[in-house]
Design an enzyme around this catalytic site. Structure first.
Site, PDB file in Angstrom:
ATOM      1  N   GLY A 218      82.414 -61.422 -31.321  1.00 51.71           N
ATOM      2  CA  GLY A 218      81.065 -60.960 -31.661  1.00 51.71           C
ATOM      3  C   GLY A 218      80.173 -62.142 -31.968  1.00 51.71           C
ATOM      4  O   GLY A 218      80.351 -63.235 -31.428  1.00 51.71           O
ATOM      5  N   GLU A 219      79.194 -61.931 -32.812  1.00 51.99           N
ATOM      6  CA  GLU A 219      78.231 -62.941 -33.257  1.00 51.99           C
ATOM      7  C   GLU A 219      77.235 -63.335 -32.171  1.00 51.99           C
ATOM      8  O   GLU A 219      76.208 -63.933 -32.447  1.00 51.99           O
ATOM      9  CB  GLU A 219      78.929 -64.226 -33.737  1.00 51.99           C
ATOM     10  CG  GLU A 219      79.890 -64.052 -34.872  1.00 51.99           C
ATOM     11  CD  GLU A 219      80.515 -65.375 -35.303  1.00 51.99           C
ATOM     12  OE1 GLU A 219      80.165 -66.428 -34.725  1.00 51.99           O
ATOM     13  OE2 GLU A 219      81.352 -65.361 -36.233  1.00 51.99           O
ATOM     14  N   GLY A 220      77.542 -63.049 -30.916  1.00 50.51           N
ATOM     15  CA  GLY A 220      76.759 -63.555 -29.798  1.00 50.51           C
ATOM     16  C   GLY A 220      77.487 -64.654 -29.058  1.00 50.51           C
ATOM     17  O   GLY A 220      76.935 -65.259 -28.129  1.00 50.51           O
TER      18      GLY A 220
END
Length: 589
Positions: free
Chosen positions: A334-336
């Site tokens: 996640g997080e980008g």
């Protein structure tokens, strides 16, 4: 579905004048003509047809989105990390405490998270948006406080949020996308943070694809078998409780989603409305993309799947959306992170259409391939002693054609400063250092006539050349620098120590006296026009000004203002723009 209002399908975007409704109306399909031209150009490039596979499809998508071929380079890129907490966490679907969400937000803001490191490498901006973190976060640079509410309710017991809250979070995402585009971003990337957010993501994917809880529920942060079974049961209870209707996407989002999912929906729609590509990260973005497509089917034309997450619902979502992932690396962070890792490939898809020669151009160039040259305009900015000249020399050297011996070819170096004299030993030392640093096979020309060199097919021999070899039109140009060029032009025009008129003002003297401002404007206009139209690769150095003390003299302020305007005009017409700060180069475009 219990959370859906009876008239929701009539106006899925809320009231007719709402931000969401206006954004939905702005979403349009790709430009079919631009797509066709991109595919035709791909087939004409100096490579076998289809040899770049999905990169060619991505290039055509970028062209269709922009409505032009070749498409603009998707840079700079802006990454929005939407953060929120989830009431379903109390069901034991994650072994991580909910407080980790706020802790990770702090890590993002300090620059110490994985996505920060990857974004620095890729040259992407990172913005963190608190749309629903349960904790109160203190103000901090890089943090946008857009909290709709402090976390959602437990989706397995009641709707996660109200319809109004879902719309509010969606509109947060729209506003963030619009703000990043207004700040110059030409590519957006999704990011998310929220402990337990793969549970609502799985429920959303199940609602829009028909998948069973077992098919869509993954291991998230690495849960064990018992926790996975609990998570499957929670997703099942939520689907049974709400009986989501995909025809009411906002109702589904309100019942099952998280606030960061809702904000990502708006972010995707905002990118599509602005005709800017948006790179999806993982399962949270995939779930949000299903909602966004249900609201505006043509928005998918702006979506690029950065990667396929290891979460099972991610592949199901991308398949339903018809998106092929750029990367498949078994990521589930996640997080980008996956979106940032895919960014170079997205850029490459546009670069291929912009810079690669066609077979006809290669044939026209003969064995030497001169017809295949692709000019590049590169501006390097920086303060005093920032390393801008060294960086420009490196970029110019990289642009020079490599000879049969493997050595980079020559560069024509245009020195615009005054010649060194015994009266100014400090300047003489600067010039000596620059000369010694340049390769002996480069040609140096001391001149202020930059326009002639930018326009000339063969600049030939110019007075002041140090080298005995004649410069060639195939050689890259290195201008060092625009600041000293402007100083000479302003001095010769009589700008210093006189009243400075705007370019449109009448001359301030007799018919025989030239207006300094008009003369300066004409010189600058000619330089910018030559920069825009040159067929040569050129790297120009200039000083970044305006960030320090306001000059004490009228002439100093005048020079600062004129150089700032010149830099902005040259940057606007450049393919690459670099900024040097304390010796560290950062690519702005």
């Amino acid at each position: 579905m219990g959370s859906a209002s009876s008239d929701s399908s009539a106006n899925p975007g809320g009231t007719a004048g709402s931000l969401l409704s206006r954004t939905l109306r702005a979403v349009r399909p790709p430009d079919a003509d631009a797509v066709a031209r991109a595919r035709a150009r791909q087939d004409a490039l100096a490579k076998p047809r289809g040899a770049l596979g999905a990169v060619e499809d991505l290039g055509a998508q970028l062209a269709g989105l922009a409505g032009t071929c070749p498409p603009p380079l998707p840079e700079p890129a802006g990454l929005a990390v939407f953060a929120g907490d989830h009431g379903v966490h109390r069901q034991g679907v994650s072994p991580w405490p909910q407080e980790i969400t706020a802790a990770m937000v702090s890590t993002f803001l300090s620059g110490g998270a994985v996505v920060n490191a990857l974004a620095r490498q890729a040259g992407a901006w990172v913005l963190v948006v608190d749309v629903g973190v349960e904790a109160d976060l203190p103000p901090a640079p890089g943090l946008l406080d857009r909290k709709v509410r402090a976390g959602t309710d437990d989706l397995s017991e009641r709707p996660a949020m109200s319809r109004d809250e879902a719309v509010a979070a969606v509109e947060v995402g729209i506003e963030v996308a619009a703000d990043l585009v207004a700040r110059g971003c030409r590519c957006l990337l999704t990011g998310d943070m929220g402990i337990a957010n793969t549970t609502p993501a799985a429920a959303l994917v199940a609602a829009f694809t028909g998948g069973t809880p077992e098919q869509v529920t993954g291991r998230g942060t690495g849960i064990d078998d018992a926790t996975w079974a609990t998570k499957v049961a929670v997703v099942g209870r939520a689907l049974e409780l709400h009986r989501p209707d995909p025809a009411d996407p906002l109702g589904v989002l309100a019942a099952l989603g998280g606030l960061e999912h809702a904000a990502t929906v708006g972010f995707l729609l905002g990118a599509a409305a602005a005709r800017v590509p948006v790179v999806l990260d993982g399962i949270a973005a995939g779930a949000a993309a299903l909602v966004a497509r249900a609201l505006a089917p043509e928005a998918v034309g702006a979506f690029v799947a950065g990667h396929v997450s290891a979460e099972p619902a991610a592949r199901r979502a991308l398949t339903a959306l018809g998106l092929r992932p750029v990367l498949d690396l078994d990521l589930r962070l996640g997080e980008g992170s996956g979106a940032v890792l895919a960014l170079p490939v997205v850029r490459a898809a546009a670069v291929v259409l912009t810079e690669v020669a066609t077979l006809d151009e290669v044939a026209a160039g003969g064995a030497a391939g001169q017809g295949a040259r692709r000019p590049r305009r590169i501006l390097v900015l920086g303060g005093a002693r920032s390393g801008k000249s060294t960086t420009a020399e490196r970029l110019a050297g990289q642009a020079a054609q490599v000879g049969p011996d493997g050595q980079a070819g020559p560069v024509t170096y245009l020195a615009t400063g005054p010649r060194p004299t015994a009266d100014d030993p400090e300047w003489a030392e600067r010039v000596r250092t620059h000369r010694e640093r340049r390769p002996p096979y480069w040609t140096t020309v001391e001149t202020a006539d930059l326009v002639a060199h930018l326009k000339a097919d063969d600049p030939g021999r110019t007075e002041g050349t140090e080298s005995t070899e004649s410069p060639d039109s195939t050689e890259p140009l290195l201008i060092d620098c625009l600041s000293t060029w402007l100083t000479r032009v302003m001095d010769e025009a009589g700008c210093f120590g006189t009243e400075h008129h705007s370019p449109g003002a009448p001359p301030g003297g007799t018919d025989n006296v030239r207006d300094p401002a008009a003369v300066l404007a004409a010189e600058v206009d000619a330089l910018v026009a030559a920069w825009e139209s040159t067929n040569r690769t050129v790297v120009a150095v200039s000083n970044e000004v305006g960030g320090g003390v306001v000059p004490a003299t009228t002439s100093g302020r005048l020079f600062r203002d004129e150089l700032g305007v010149l830099n902005a005009r040259i940057a606007a017409a450049s393919d690459e723009v670099w900024l040097l700060t304390a010796g560290i180069p950062q690519r702005l475009r």
